[in-house]
Design an enzyme around this catalytic site. Structure first.
Site, PDB file in Angstrom:
ATOM      1  N   HIS A  25      20.776 -45.330  -1.747  1.00  0.00           N
ATOM      2  CA  HIS A  25      19.451 -45.662  -0.969  1.00  0.00           C
ATOM      3  C   HIS A  25      18.396 -46.052  -1.770  1.00  0.00           C
ATOM      4  CE1 HIS A  25      16.672 -44.490   2.255  1.00  0.00           C
ATOM      5  NE2 HIS A  25      15.798 -44.343   1.358  1.00  0.00           N
ATOM      6  N   GLU A  26      17.875 -45.317  -2.768  1.00  0.00           N
ATOM      7  CA  GLU A  26      16.556 -45.750  -3.474  1.00  0.00           C
ATOM      8  C   GLU A  26      16.821 -47.134  -4.211  1.00  0.00           C
ATOM      9  OE1 GLU A  26      14.032 -44.127  -2.981  1.00  0.00           O
ATOM     10  OE2 GLU A  26      15.002 -42.510  -2.142  1.00  0.00           O
ATOM     11  N   HIS A  29      15.551 -49.747  -2.149  1.00  0.00           N
ATOM     12  CA  HIS A  29      14.028 -50.047  -2.370  1.00  0.00           C
ATOM     13  C   HIS A  29      13.663 -50.583  -3.767  1.00  0.00           C
ATOM     14  CE1 HIS A  29      13.232 -47.644   1.273  1.00  0.00           C
ATOM     15  NE2 HIS A  29      13.569 -46.478   0.946  1.00  0.00           N
TER      16      HIS A  29
END
Length: 438
Positions: A25-26, A29
């Site tokens: 997920h990170e 980003h």
């Protein structure tokens, strides 16, 4: 001892899946932020004390002690105040929240960062950066789900006969001698027609059937004479049972039994279908994935209504429902229990992968809620800024400038508080009254 080791291994497997999901997920980003030239000082998996970190280039990569989330730190998440950085302080606690958030957004500012701030990027770029995290969870869920369903498969009922009922028994009755025939019980249509264990039903009333749901629906809709075509020892035979009405468990529109069980009158043949693990095709897997995402969205909407029952299960005498919300601890316990189930290893692997899939779908759906501090809140702020600026250009008005998301920080603290309270409630329920495998 072996069971304890398997249980522990299940928890470890879930922990690894959890960490990978958060890191993935990170990474979404991080990669898009760097793509658009935003400086990212930190990439962290977990919260609390740092247990490992390394600095590569301008970014510190690390793992923290509590694997309950993660974050990347981007420079300039919020626009500066009227004074160029932090606005004048106020005795208002809400104003302090706003300015504390704004100050934290600029505390690691270095020379040359003026053109590498998050808020200075065009709204569509900020939307991509914030959407990339949840999207990566959705991608991971799709890859795992398609991989497991199309290779390892899933257990399901088939049109093969595993056993034949000798008599007609009202399935809504809770008889002590369940499955045993009593004097006066009528002979079942399947037994009377000569259906045998090992037969494969290939057609019903002259129409081919390839799956259990189709066959089941046709049987339920028929009362009276019927023609059942079976494959037996390499040959096809036509059997001619006369189906009778019986009370059977009701199914929903997806072919699943309604829970709790509700009984309804329907056509009855009287046999047990054989369950097998079958690999699914691309089309059926796609349909199941869509159903999974839809069910997840419905669960998110239904969460507030489940809080009273969850509270009663955690602090009262209420039973923990099977569809009750489950947290990280509850999911870890379920994974541990799955490892101790007597089943083929590949089937257990599919179950564990599905837990990780559902966790990633939940991460995607929760983060898309248009509320700060979730990713969806930042996406909503960027979209609103885009609307304001386009409207100003359309009516030839001055550019209103960036939308000050920092002003929504009081709301973000309220939302965060609600989530923390809900997480603690689920944690208590997972410890004192957990959801168990049935």
């Amino acid at each position: 001892m072996t069971e304890v080791l398997l249980y522990t291994l299940g928890i470890v497997l879930f922990a690894v899946g959890l960490l990978v999901s958060i890191a993935w997920h990170e990474l979404g980003h991080l990669s898009t932020a760097k793509l658009f030239g935003i400086r990212v000082p930190q990439y962290m998996v977990g919260f609390g004390p740092t247990i490992w970190s390394r600095k590569r280039g301008e970014t510190e990569y690390g793992i923290k002690a509590v694997p309950a989330g993660g974050y990347i730190r981007m420079i300039g998440m919020f626009p500066p105040g009227k004074d160029g950085r932090v606005e004048a302080r106020s005795t208002s606690p809400w104003r302090s929240m706003i300015e504390d958030a704004r100050e934290a957004s600029f505390e690691e500012l270095q020379p040359g960062d003026e053109h590498r701030l998050f808020y200075t990027r065009k709204p569509w770029k900020r939307v991509i950066v914030m959407f990339a995290g949840p999207f990566m969870n959705l991608v991971l869920a799709v890859v795992l789900f398609f991989g497991s369903m199309m290779t390892l498969g899933i257990e399901g009922q088939t049109t093969k006969v595993a056993g034949v009922q000798k008599c007609v028994i009202d399935q809504s009755q809770k008889r002590a001698d369940a499955g045993s025939c009593r004097k006066g019980d009528p002979v079942s249509p399947a037994h009377a027609a000569g259906l045998k264990e090992g037969d494969k039903i290939v057609a019903f009333n002259g129409k081919p059937v390839e799956d259990w749901n189709t066959l089941s629906e046709r049987i339920r809709a028929t009362i009276g004479p019927a023609t059942v075509t079976v494959e037996r020892a390499g040959q096809r035979l036509d059997l001619h049972p006369t189906l009778v009405e019986n009370k059977v468990p009701k199914k929903d529109e997806d072919g699943k039994l309604v829970q709790p069980l509700v009984y309804e009158p329907a056509g009855y043949l009287g046999f047990v279908s054989k369950s097998e693990v079958q690999a699914l095709g691309f089309g059926e897997t796609t349909e199941r994935m869509g159903d999974l995402v839809q069910a997840g969205a419905q669960s998110v909407v239904a969460l507030p209504g489940k809080i009273p029952a969850l509270w009663d299960a955690a602090f009262g005498d209420g039973e923990r429902a099977q569809d009750s919300p489950v947290g990280v601890v509850g999911a870890a316990r379920l994974t541990g229990e799955l490892m101790t189930v007597e089943a083929p290893p590949e089937r257990i692997l599919v179950w564990i992968m599905n837990i990780v899939v559902m966790f990633n779908v939940s991460l995607f759906l929760f983060n898309m809620l248009p509320l700060l501090p979730l990713d969806g809140g930042h996406i909503a702020g960027a979209l609103w800024e885009s609307v304001r600026r386009h409207t100003a250009r359309l009516f030839k008005r001055p550019d209103p400038g960036p939308f000050d998301v920092a002003k929504l920080m009081p709301v973000a603290y309220v939302v965060a508080g609600v989530f923390v309270c809900f997480t603690l409630l689920v944690l208590v329920a997972d410890i004192v009254n957990p959801v168990r495998i049935t």
